[in-house]
Design a protein around this motif. Structure first.
Motif, short mmCIF file in Angstrom:
data_model
loop_
_atom_site.label_atom_id
_atom_site.label_comp_id
_atom_site.label_asym_id
_atom_site.label_seq_id
_atom_site.Cartn_x
_atom_site.Cartn_y
_atom_site.Cartn_z
N ILE A 133 10.35 111.13 -135.55
CA ILE A 133 11.21 109.95 -135.70
C ILE A 133 11.42 109.29 -134.34
CG2 ILE A 133 13.58 109.24 -136.24
CD1 ILE A 133 12.13 109.83 -138.75
N THR A 149 14.16 116.83 -141.32
CA THR A 149 14.17 115.40 -141.63
C THR A 149 15.59 114.87 -141.50
OG1 THR A 149 14.56 115.78 -143.98
CG2 THR A 149 12.26 115.71 -143.25
N ASP A 152 9.72 112.44 -140.15
CA ASP A 152 9.86 111.72 -141.41
C ASP A 152 9.10 112.45 -142.51
OD1 ASP A 152 7.17 111.15 -140.96
OD2 ASP A 152 7.52 109.07 -140.39
N TRP A 185 20.11 105.97 -137.97
CA TRP A 185 20.64 107.01 -138.85
C TRP A 185 22.00 107.49 -138.36
CZ3 TRP A 185 21.85 112.16 -137.86
CH2 TRP A 185 22.19 112.92 -138.99
N ALA A 216 14.97 104.69 -134.80
CA ALA A 216 15.26 105.12 -136.18
C ALA A 216 16.37 106.17 -136.19
CB ALA A 216 14.00 105.67 -136.83
#
Length: 145
Positions: free
Chosen positions: A107, A21, A101, A115, A111
């Motif tokens: 992901i 993650t 996720d 990050w 996204a």
């Protein structure tokens, strides 16, 4: 030892590429592993393009496209698709893990880029200086004789 999740459809890549993650990525130590430069000697340009590879202590690699812009006052290192408007032409590759996720859904690139921009790059405050240090910038500077 890895265990197969029988709820998922079997995929051989699951054995080789672990799921992780964004929070787990953020907990790893990251270093600048490789810098690559693309320079067109035939055409004069104030831009240098290339790729940078960031590597974690868990053997995960993130590859980003970057550009060095000569503003006349300083050299700026910008990451395409993250700090520039050029998302479509950027390349953002993760190897060594499949980033998912909390619901185990992969992901999206958008996204992941958010990050990187908000979490990973601030964790590497000297990244731009390290990239410039790895380049032989004297090859790209002109002097008046």
């Amino acid at each position: 030892m890895q265990f197969l999740d029988l709820q998922r459809q079997f995929n051989f890549n699951d054995l080789l590429t672990p799921y992780t993650t964004l929070a787990q990525l953020g907990g790893q130590d990251w270093v600048l592993a490789k810098v690559r430069v693309e320079h067109d000697c035939l055409h004069e340009s104030a831009h240098l393009n290339g790729q940078v590879v960031l590597q974690s202590d868990q053997a995960i690699h993130i590859e980003l496209d970057w550009v060095i812009v000569d503003t006349g006052h300083e050299l700026q290192v910008l990451f395409k698709g993250i700090e520039t408007q050029d998302f479509g032409a950027s390349r953002l590759m993760v190897s060594g893990a499949q980033v998912v996720d909390a619901e185990q859904q992969v992901i999206s690139a958008e996204a992941l880029s958010l990050w990187l921009d908000a979490t990973l790059l601030p964790m590497l405050p000297t990244l731009r200086r390290d990239i410039k240090a790895r380049l032989n910038l004297w090859d790209y500077v002109e002097y008046d004789v």
